[in-house]
Structure formats: C-alpha cells, structure tokens
Design an enzyme around this catalytic site. Structure first.
Site, PDB file in Angstrom:
ATOM      1  N   SER A   1      57.425  16.742  23.217  1.00 39.48           N
ATOM      2  CA  SER A   1      57.309  15.883  24.389  1.00 39.48           C
ATOM      3  C   SER A   1      58.700  15.438  24.806  1.00 39.48           C
ATOM      4  O   SER A   1      59.560  15.208  23.957  1.00 39.48           O
ATOM      5  CB  SER A   1      56.444  14.668  24.038  1.00 39.48           C
ATOM      6  OG  SER A   1      56.737  13.591  24.921  1.00 39.48           O
TER       7      SER A   1
ATOM      8  N   LYS B   1      40.366  43.862  43.210  1.00 42.33           N
ATOM      9  CA  LYS B   1      41.532  44.177  42.385  1.00 42.33           C
ATOM     10  C   LYS B   1      42.243  42.975  41.791  1.00 42.33           C
ATOM     11  O   LYS B   1      42.477  42.923  40.575  1.00 42.33           O
ATOM     12  CB  LYS B   1      42.509  45.035  43.179  1.00 42.33           C
ATOM     13  CG  LYS B   1      41.952  46.418  43.325  1.00 42.33           C
ATOM     14  CD  LYS B   1      42.730  47.313  44.215  1.00 42.33           C
ATOM     15  CE  LYS B   1      41.846  48.474  44.570  1.00 42.33           C
ATOM     16  NZ  LYS B   1      40.598  48.089  45.294  1.00 42.33           N
TER      17      LYS B   1
ATOM     18  N   THR C   1      27.903  18.960  12.297  1.00 46.62           N
ATOM     19  CA  THR C   1      26.963  19.120  13.409  1.00 46.62           C
ATOM     20  C   THR C   1      27.110  17.834  14.211  1.00 46.62           C
ATOM     21  O   THR C   1      27.344  16.767  13.615  1.00 46.62           O
ATOM     22  CB  THR C   1      25.499  19.292  12.935  1.00 46.62           C
ATOM     23  OG1 THR C   1      25.124  18.151  12.163  1.00 46.62           O
ATOM     24  CG2 THR C   1      25.319  20.548  12.087  1.00 46.62           C
ATOM     25  N   HIS C   2      27.003  17.915  15.503  1.00 51.56           N
ATOM     26  CA  HIS C   2      27.247  16.757  16.390  1.00 51.56           C
ATOM     27  C   HIS C   2      28.637  16.171  16.162  1.00 51.56           C
ATOM     28  O   HIS C   2      28.848  14.979  16.391  1.00 51.56           O
ATOM     29  CB  HIS C   2      26.191  15.659  16.179  1.00 51.56           C
ATOM     30  CG  HIS C   2      24.789  16.177  16.134  1.00 51.56           C
ATOM     31  ND1 HIS C   2      24.000  16.289  17.255  1.00 51.56           N
ATOM     32  CD2 HIS C   2      24.045  16.664  15.107  1.00 51.56           C
ATOM     33  CE1 HIS C   2      22.814  16.793  16.906  1.00 51.56           C
ATOM     34  NE2 HIS C   2      22.833  17.036  15.613  1.00 51.56           N
TER      35      HIS C   2
ATOM     36  N   ASN D   1      37.748  56.488  49.283  1.00 53.12           N
ATOM     37  CA  ASN D   1      36.658  55.740  48.651  1.00 53.12           C
ATOM     38  C   ASN D   1      36.359  56.237  47.231  1.00 53.12           C
ATOM     39  O   ASN D   1      36.192  55.429  46.316  1.00 53.12           O
ATOM     40  CB  ASN D   1      35.398  55.812  49.522  1.00 53.12           C
ATOM     41  CG  ASN D   1      35.631  55.188  50.892  1.00 53.12           C
ATOM     42  OD1 ASN D   1      36.674  54.554  51.103  1.00 53.12           O
ATOM     43  ND2 ASN D   1      34.707  55.372  51.817  1.00 53.12           N
TER      44      ASN D   1
ATOM     45  N   ASN E   1      52.875  19.241  20.117  1.00 55.90           N
ATOM     46  CA  ASN E   1      51.630  19.448  20.854  1.00 55.90           C
ATOM     47  C   ASN E   1      51.069  20.864  20.697  1.00 55.90           C
ATOM     48  O   ASN E   1      51.832  21.837  20.716  1.00 55.90           O
ATOM     49  CB  ASN E   1      51.860  19.160  22.346  1.00 55.90           C
ATOM     50  CG  ASN E   1      52.208  17.708  22.594  1.00 55.90           C
ATOM     51  OD1 ASN E   1      51.738  16.827  21.887  1.00 55.90           O
ATOM     52  ND2 ASN E   1      53.056  17.464  23.588  1.00 55.90           N
TER      53      ASN E   1
ATOM     54  N   TYR F   1      30.536  52.350  50.646  1.00 57.79           N
ATOM     55  CA  TYR F   1      31.803  51.628  50.502  1.00 57.79           C
ATOM     56  C   TYR F   1      31.984  50.623  51.640  1.00 57.79           C
ATOM     57  O   TYR F   1      31.702  50.922  52.806  1.00 57.79           O
ATOM     58  CB  TYR F   1      32.989  52.608  50.485  1.00 57.79           C
ATOM     59  CG  TYR F   1      34.315  51.875  50.455  1.00 57.79           C
ATOM     60  CD1 TYR F   1      34.855  51.458  49.242  1.00 57.79           C
ATOM     61  CD2 TYR F   1      34.999  51.550  51.628  1.00 57.79           C
ATOM     62  CE1 TYR F   1      36.052  50.746  49.200  1.00 57.79           C
ATOM     63  CE2 TYR F   1      36.187  50.835  51.595  1.00 57.79           C
ATOM     64  CZ  TYR F   1      36.705  50.436  50.373  1.00 57.79           C
ATOM     65  OH  TYR F   1      37.865  49.732  50.331  1.00 57.79           O
TER      66      TYR F   1
HETATM   67  N1  ARG Z   1      42.638  49.931  49.529  1.00 55.49           N
HETATM   68  C1  ARG Z   1      41.271  50.319  49.552  1.00 55.49           C
HETATM   69  C2  ARG Z   1      40.479  49.597  48.466  1.00 55.49           C
HETATM   70  O1  ARG Z   1      41.083  49.065  47.603  1.00 55.49           O
HETATM   71  C3  ARG Z   1      41.179  51.788  49.345  1.00 55.49           C
HETATM   72  C4  ARG Z   1      39.978  52.406  49.969  1.00 55.49           C
HETATM   73  C5  ARG Z   1      40.051  52.278  51.436  1.00 55.49           C
HETATM   74  N2  ARG Z   1      39.027  53.058  52.070  1.00 55.49           N
HETATM   75  C6  ARG Z   1      38.798  52.927  53.385  1.00 55.49           C
HETATM   76  N3  ARG Z   1      37.890  53.662  53.868  1.00 55.49           N
HETATM   77  N4  ARG Z   1      39.472  52.086  54.127  1.00 55.49           N
HETATM   78  O2  ARG Z   1      39.277  49.547  48.473  1.00 55.49           O
END
Ligand code: ARG
Length: 472
Positions: free
Chosen positions: A282, A330, A160-161, A115, A290, A322
């Site tokens: 095109s 991600k 403008t506009h 975490n 374009n 967490y």
């Molecule tokens: N892959 C997890 C994430 O991106 C990593 C942390 C996972 N921690 C856990 N306690 N399962 O958040």
C-alpha cells in the site's frame, strides 16, 4: 472515390464511395488481424483443394501458396501494412496477394466466401487456443496435486456457512479445487470436438457450383470432419458460446479459490502466505501486503460473464444464414481467451509457492468444537440413537461455550455427566488427528485417502491430456 475504397473488391455495383465514417465503423481489421495465420493457412488449403479438383492448375496453386507464404513472412517480420479501407483480415491478405502475384491472386476466392472463410479462421484459432488453455490448466491442476500431496496430513477447520464445521485436511481442500478444475478440463476438451469441424465449402450460404471437395480442405486443415449443412456452417457460433461458457465456469471456480485465499491470507486467519512476488503493498499503510492477484482473478470472472451474455444475445433470434452481426463475436472471444490465459498462468505460477501455516490452522480447527460430530458418532457406536447423541453433545457444547473450553479440554468425569456411555477412549476421537483419520472412505478427508486421491487424479489427468493430444 477515396483512395481506400477504390481497392475494395466489391465496388462493382456501387456508384458512390463508402462514407469515411462507415468505412471505419464497419472495419474489423484492427482486431481480426489476430486471425492472420489461420486465414493464410485456410487459403493455402483452399488453393490446394482447387488444384486437386482441377479448378486451378497445380502451378497456379503453387504460385498462390508461395505468395501467401511471402505475405506471412512479412507479417511475421512486422512489415505488413494493414489498411482499414480493405475492411478485414481476409480482404487485406487477398489484396496483398494480388499485388504480389498479379491477376492469379484474384482466382483464390473461387468457390469461397468470406462467410465460410471467417468461420474457418475462427475455428482454427479457437482450436489452438483451447489446446493452450488446456495445457495451462493442466499445469495448475498439477500444482494443486503437488500441494495436496505435501499437505495431505495438515489439519485445518472445514467450514459450512463459513462457521467451523469439522476438521479436514488442507490436502483434501486442495483436491476439492482440483475436482472443480478437472470438470472444466473435461468440458473444454469436449467443446473442442464441436470446434473441430470445417465450414469451408459452404461459401456464402448455399454451397458452390464448383465441384469442390470439403473433405480435402477439412483434412488439410487437420479438422475432424466437414460441417454438413452450408447454411448452418456459415452462421453457427455455438462453438464460441460454448467455449466462453466453459471459461466463465472455470473463472467461477478460480474466483472461489481466490475468495478463500484472500480470507486465509488475512491477519484474522493467517492460514497461508502467498509469497511476496504475488502480492503488492500500500502506498500509505506500510504494513500492508495485499492479495491483489486473487482479487484481480476474482474480478476478472465478471468480464467473461459479460462476454458470455454478449455472445448469447448476439445470436439470439438471428435469422439464417450469415449476418454482419457476427463480426461482433471476435472482441469478446479474444478478450475471453486473453483473460483466461492470464488467470491460469498467474495461478499456476503462484500455487506452488503458497506457504501453509499449519500451526494456525490446527489451532483454528481445535477451537470451535469441530469434533462435536465425532463425539455424537462415538455415542452412536456405544448404542445411542443419533438424535439422542446429537442432543447430548449439544449440551456438552453449551457447557463448553459457557466455560470457554473445547470438548477435549473437559475432564472424563465432566463428560460422563452428559452420558455415562462416555469412557476414557473418548479422547482418541476428540483429537483432530483421530477425527480426520476416521473419515477413511472414498472421498473422505483421511490423510491416506487424500494421498490415494492424488495418485488417482495424477493418472486421470495424464489420461485426459493424452487423449486430447492424440485427437490432433
Ligand atoms: N469481417 C467479417 C466478420 O468478421 C467477415 C465476413 C464478412 N462477410 C460479409 N459478407 N460481409 O464476420
């Protein structure tokens, strides 16, 4: 048990192997391996800190560091095999370490959790990406300054506009774009301050029973300071939201530039030519060129808006600390980074080659009574109240519309028919050059003001870049 699940480090309390689909469903390694270098860097810092506080011997730490570096070398050489049974980047690397250096590898995770590890990786990653994005942004800003300087005296209609309003200079218009980007620049640098904090030491959520020193890991990783609350450290993703939000606004700005470039490069405007390398043709209409690059950039803004909403909703109402939901931060973040970098690169490459059709722009500014306000201001200078002057010029414009002529094309006698205050000198102010030159104050469109705005902006940009670089 499947072959994969046998390797997992957390199987101790389980009687049955992970369901094969669940294994794939929960795995993140396919995308979080992007954090590989940061994960190794973070682990090296953690091992060194453990040695400093006496939890590992110096020798043990060095063996771990060597093992991690050999893994990194294999990754760089494309010789590392990622295994989804090991879930994520963290467990893949840790398992490889143990494979290489034996049981000692199992000591690396002392006083740490995935975490705080993943939060650390994300911050290290985003700090670097912020720097890359800021430098690409600086390249685009510099290109805009160069065009603004070159075209400081080039006259175009201001709108403008989307109706012709008053003449402005093309340089002034470029400087308006520059200002938008400069605020993005400031925001990204400011957001970096909150990225630059180290969560290591928070462990799973409550801290750890080892006498760890978060200051050591923070400083080894070049962080400004450690996070000061372990619960917040592992669960905070504000820095991701802020970054995506800053990118969303940056792309809003690029979409506005795009819209104008698309209009300006049309046959109806013909104000600019974008250069063949940045357009496509095109397959059916042979005459087409374009403006795909601005069109795509305009479209890409919407992806990042989606990512921003994804992250805000991900964190909304999430309890401390967490939660696995956070793994979903991600892909939107990575795609935001890729999208923004691509848009900035293509714009920074394209802008210097934009060719300006000064004649067309001047002609367009001449049409549409763009100097009508100048005539009203002229009458005010001759003693009329502005509202009366406005009315008089309105009458003159009506006459011009009916007879198909601009104010500057009317005779002095004709103009004097609207107000006897009008004299020969009126033609100086009815010209486009006179109109822009008269707007000679801070923030105005006069060519000399545009040139000084460019000078000031160059100095400010230099100072901004210098400040963010020196905070490393
Ligand atoms: N892959 C997890 C994430 O991106 C990593 C942390 C996972 N921690 C856990 N306690 N399962 O958040």
């Amino acid at each position: 048990m499947t072959e994969g699940s046998a390797k997992k480090p957390w199987t101790g309390r389980f009687n049955e192997p992970t369901d094969a689909f669940v294994e794939a469903f929960t795995a993140s390694v396919d995308f979080d391996k992007r954090l590989q270098h940061y994960d190794i860097w973070g682990s090296i810092a953690h091992a060194r800190m453990l040695a400093k506080i006496g939890v590992l011997t110096q020798e043990e730490a060095e063996t771990i560091v060597k093992g991690l570096k050999s893994i990194e070398a294999d990754i760089d050489a494309g010789q590392f095999e990622w295994d989804i049974a090991l879930e994520d980047v963290h467990m893949n690397i840790e398992a490889a370490l143990t494979e290489r250096i034996g049981v000692l590898g199992k000591k690396l995770h002392t006083g740490r959790s995935r975490n705080d590890q993943v939060a650390t990786d994300m911050r290290l990653y985003l700090r670097d990406e912020t720097d890359d994005i800021v430098s690409e942004l600086t390249r685009l800003q510099t290109a805009l300054l160069d065009v603004a300087e070159r075209e400081a005296g080039t006259i175009m209609p201001g709108f403008t506009h989307l109706q012709t309003a008053q003449p402005v200079t093309f340089g002034h218009h470029m400087m308006a774009w520059f200002e938008m980007l400069n605020r993005d620049h400031e925001r990204l640098c400011n957001g970096r301050v909150r990225i630059d904090r180290s969560p290591l030491g928070a462990a799973a959520l409550a801290g750890t029973t080892y006498p760890i020193d978060p200051e050591i890991t923070a400083s080894l990783l070049g962080f400004d300071e450690p996070c000061v609350n372990s619960l917040d450290a592992v669960s905070d993703r504000d820095f991701v939201i802020e970054f995506i939000s800053n990118c969303a606004l940056l792309l809003t700005h690029l979409s506005r530039f795009s819209e104008e470039l698309i209009l300006w490069s049309s046959a109806q405007f013909e104000f600019v030519d974008l250069g063949d390398a940045f357009c496509t043709g095109s397959s059916i209409m042979p005459q087409k060129k374009n403006p795909d690059v601005p069109e795509l950039v305009r479209g890409k803004a919407s992806r990042v808006y989606g990512h921003l909403i994804a992250l805000l909703s991900l964190m909304k109402a999430q309890p401390l600390a967490y939660n696995r939901d956070n793994q979903e931060d991600k892909e939107p973040l990575f795609d935001t980074v890729d999208t923004v970098k691509g848009c900035l690169k293509v714009y920074a490459d394209m802008v210097p080659g934009i060719r300006v059709n000064a004649e067309r722009m001047r002609e367009a500014a001449r049409r549409g009574f763009s100097t009508a306000t100048d005539l009203a201001d002229y009458l005010v200078r001759k003693g009329l109240p502005f509202r009366d002057a406005h009315e008089i010029v309105g009458n003159a414009v009506r006459q011009g519309v009916q007879s198909g002529r601009d104010l500057a094309e009317m005779s002095l006698d004709e103009l004097r028919g609207f107000s006897p205050k009008i004299e020969e000198d009126v033609f100086d102010i009815l010209t486009l050059d006179g109109s822009v030159a008269a707007r000679d104050h801070l923030g105005g469109t006069a060519p000399k003001r545009v040139r000084s705005a460019v000078q000031r902006a160059r100095a400010e940009l230099h100072a901004l870049t210098h400040t963010s670089a020196s905070s490393d």
